[in-house]
Design a protein around this motif. Structure first.
Motif, PDB file in Angstrom:
ATOM      1  N   THR A  45       3.109  -7.959   0.347  1.00  0.00           N
ATOM      2  CA  THR A  45       1.953  -7.442  -0.391  1.00  0.00           C
ATOM      3  C   THR A  45       0.791  -8.426  -0.401  1.00  0.00           C
ATOM      4  OG1 THR A  45       3.340  -6.073  -1.828  1.00  0.00           O
ATOM      5  CG2 THR A  45       1.139  -6.629  -2.630  1.00  0.00           C
TER       6      THR A  45
ATOM      7  N   CYS B  91      -7.888   4.167  -1.337  1.00  0.00           N
ATOM      8  CA  CYS B  91      -8.630   3.223  -2.170  1.00  0.00           C
ATOM      9  C   CYS B  91      -9.857   2.868  -1.340  1.00  0.00           C
ATOM     10  CB  CYS B  91      -7.767   1.983  -2.441  1.00  0.00           C
ATOM     11  SG  CYS B  91      -8.398   0.866  -3.700  1.00  0.00           S
TER      12      CYS B  91
ATOM     13  N   ILE C  41     -10.710  -2.898  -0.822  1.00  0.00           N
ATOM     14  CA  ILE C  41      -9.567  -2.709  -1.722  1.00  0.00           C
ATOM     15  C   ILE C  41      -9.502  -3.853  -2.727  1.00  0.00           C
ATOM     16  CG2 ILE C  41      -7.045  -2.589  -1.831  1.00  0.00           C
ATOM     17  CD1 ILE C  41      -7.149  -1.463   1.054  1.00  0.00           C
TER      18      ILE C  41
ATOM     19  N   LEU D 246      -6.369  -0.512  -6.811  1.00  0.00           N
ATOM     20  CA  LEU D 246      -5.163  -0.058  -6.133  1.00  0.00           C
ATOM     21  C   LEU D 246      -4.080   0.318  -7.143  1.00  0.00           C
ATOM     22  CD1 LEU D 246      -3.685   0.343  -3.406  1.00  0.00           C
ATOM     23  CD2 LEU D 246      -3.008  -2.075  -3.538  1.00  0.00           C
TER      24      LEU D 246
ATOM     25  N   LYS E 218     -10.214  -1.613   8.337  1.00  0.00           N
ATOM     26  CA  LYS E 218      -9.047  -1.691   7.454  1.00  0.00           C
ATOM     27  C   LYS E 218      -7.788  -1.230   8.185  1.00  0.00           C
ATOM     28  CE  LYS E 218     -10.410   0.640   3.745  1.00  0.00           C
ATOM     29  NZ  LYS E 218     -10.380   1.174   2.365  1.00  0.00           N
TER      30      LYS E 218
ATOM     31  N   LEU F  21       0.831  -1.203   0.000  1.00  0.00           N
ATOM     32  CA  LEU F  21       0.000   0.000   0.000  1.00  0.00           C
ATOM     33  C   LEU F  21       0.868   1.256   0.000  1.00  0.00           C
ATOM     34  CD1 LEU F  21      -2.475  -1.323   2.698  1.00  0.00           C
ATOM     35  CD2 LEU F  21      -2.933  -1.154   0.240  1.00  0.00           C
TER      36      LEU F  21
ATOM     37  N   LEU G  64      -1.932   3.723   1.047  1.00  0.00           N
ATOM     38  CA  LEU G  64      -2.980   3.905   0.043  1.00  0.00           C
ATOM     39  C   LEU G  64      -4.263   3.181   0.416  1.00  0.00           C
ATOM     40  CD1 LEU G  64      -0.892   3.564  -3.257  1.00  0.00           C
ATOM     41  CD2 LEU G  64      -1.536   5.653  -2.028  1.00  0.00           C
ATOM     42  N   GLY G  65      -4.218   2.404   1.487  1.00  0.00           N
ATOM     43  CA  GLY G  65      -5.412   1.668   1.909  1.00  0.00           C
ATOM     44  C   GLY G  65      -6.578   2.565   2.267  1.00  0.00           C
TER      45      GLY G  65
ATOM     46  N   LEU H 172      -2.936  -7.800   1.314  1.00  0.00           N
ATOM     47  CA  LEU H 172      -4.105  -7.648   0.449  1.00  0.00           C
ATOM     48  C   LEU H 172      -5.073  -8.805   0.601  1.00  0.00           C
ATOM     49  CD1 LEU H 172      -2.606  -6.085  -2.802  1.00  0.00           C
ATOM     50  CD2 LEU H 172      -3.535  -4.967  -0.775  1.00  0.00           C
TER      51      LEU H 172
ATOM     52  N   ILE I 161      -4.459  -3.563   8.885  1.00  0.00           N
ATOM     53  CA  ILE I 161      -3.142  -3.174   8.352  1.00  0.00           C
ATOM     54  C   ILE I 161      -2.135  -2.992   9.490  1.00  0.00           C
ATOM     55  CG2 ILE I 161      -1.875  -1.378   7.098  1.00  0.00           C
ATOM     56  CD1 ILE I 161      -4.572  -0.902   5.534  1.00  0.00           C
TER      57      ILE I 161
ATOM     58  N   ARG J 277      -2.348   4.002  -7.518  1.00  0.00           N
ATOM     59  CA  ARG J 277      -0.900   4.219  -7.431  1.00  0.00           C
ATOM     60  C   ARG J 277      -0.385   4.959  -8.679  1.00  0.00           C
ATOM     61  NH1 ARG J 277       0.335  -0.628  -6.148  1.00  0.00           N
ATOM     62  NH2 ARG J 277       0.648  -0.282  -3.919  1.00  0.00           N
TER      63      ARG J 277
END
Length: 327
Positions: free
Chosen positions: A100, A214, A218, A223, A116, A73, A210-211, A104, A120, A227
């Motif tokens: 990753t 998005c 996700i 995603l 979320k 992310l 970026l979680g 995910l 994470i 990016r």
């Protein structure tokens, strides 16, 4: 004297000369604290952990063990930059973990923002813990705690980088060389240590990465679009001389689609939302007026280069009532 309280007589670090003096002082202090023992650091690639890593490398070299966890992310090129700077340029003892798929897979069908964030954050701790247990002879844990963390928590923020480690993972102590500095001072020290400006002046970036941009559940394809669009925005803001004039800017790809037309055929693709704000304290924020030609160029590039996108929007909402991040 409270070692977690900044002395009233402490001069603010505003010049390279003051930064060099601070670095020399902290190098000596770290060597005295650590001796010949090993130190473990979670190196996120953010400003604070990067500056701490560079300072500790100067002080104790390979006695520092850095662990960088790529949770999938990160923004485009960020994990690669961490590896390039610390392993290839600074010859750091760096362990790189590409987790990753693990992250995910845990996030599949998870829509609620706080859930979320917890997944994470919790998964990061588990990955870091697993790597830490593989290492032998680690005596100290280093953290990128800075002075605002202490002020906000009324004490040292043990969870600043790797919170939630199991109690049975015992360390002799914490190594926190920048804990009495404000963020702007940390940046001055980072530049004096020779870190790239792009890393030292890195914009605020949420822990979940970026979680939280998005939005909703996700998906890997969304995603990817997020990016790539974010990379285009950063490149064009840099080309337009806006990087140093806008406090924070990024893109958001929400979890709904919109009707569009491509090559004469109907498509049902995502919108990309541009978010840019200026602020002093992050408690309130205003939206800058960006030249239309810049916005048009960004829009044209995103629509031409980013897959599965058919609209580009500019978020005009100040904080408040809106927040800076979308989630």
């Amino acid at each position: 004297m409270d070692c977690n309280k900044r002395p009233d007589t402490m001069e603010r670090i505003t010049t390279p000369e003051l930064a060099v003096a601070f670095i020399e002082e902290q190098v000596a202090a770290v060597r005295e604290q650590v001796g010949d023992k090993k130190v473990l650091l979670a190196l996120s690639g953010g400003v604070d952990s990067s500056v701490v890593a560079a300072l500790l490398i100067k002080a104790i070299g390979k006695q520092l063990v850095c662990v960088h966890v790529n949770h999938g992310l990160m923004r485009k090129g960020e994990s690669e930059q961490v590896v390039e700077v610390f392993r290839n340029q600074l010859d750091a003892n760096l362990i790189y973990i590409d987790a990753t798929d693990r992250f995910l897979d845990k996030l599949v069908d998870v829509e609620e923002p706080e859930t979320k964030r917890k997944i994470i954050g919790g998964e990061f701790v588990r990955v870091f813990e697993e790597e830490a247990r593989k290492l032998e002879g680690i005596s100290f844990l280093a953290q990128g705690t800075i002075y605002p963390d202490i002020l906000e928590s009324d004490g040292v923020k043990a969870h600043h980088n790797v919170g939630g480690l199991p109690e049975d993972m015992q360390f002799e102590g914490l190594v926190e060389p920048v804990k009495l500095l404000y963020k702007d001072e940390v940046r001055v020290v980072g530049k004096a240590l020779g870190l790239p400006v792009s890393m030292v002046d890195r914009q605020p970036f949420p822990g979940p990465g970026l979680g939280v941009r998005c939005t909703g559940a996700i998906t890997r394809d969304r995603l990817h679009s997020l990016r790539e669009s974010d990379a285009i925005l950063r490149e064009e803001f840099d080309n337009a001389g806006l990087t140093d004039k806008v406090w924070q800017f990024f893109t958001v790809v929400p979890d709904f689609r919109s009707t569009g037309v491509r090559d004469g055929k109907r498509v049902f693709d995502w919108p990309v939302i541009i978010r840019a704000v200026n602020t002093v304290d992050a408690m309130t924020a205003t939206v800058p007026e960006i030249d239309y030609a810049v916005l048009k160029k960004i829009t044209d590039r995103i629509l031409a280069e980013v897959p599965n996108v058919c609209r580009v929007l500019y978020d005009l909402s100040p904080k408040g009532p809106a927040t800076i991040e979308w989630e």
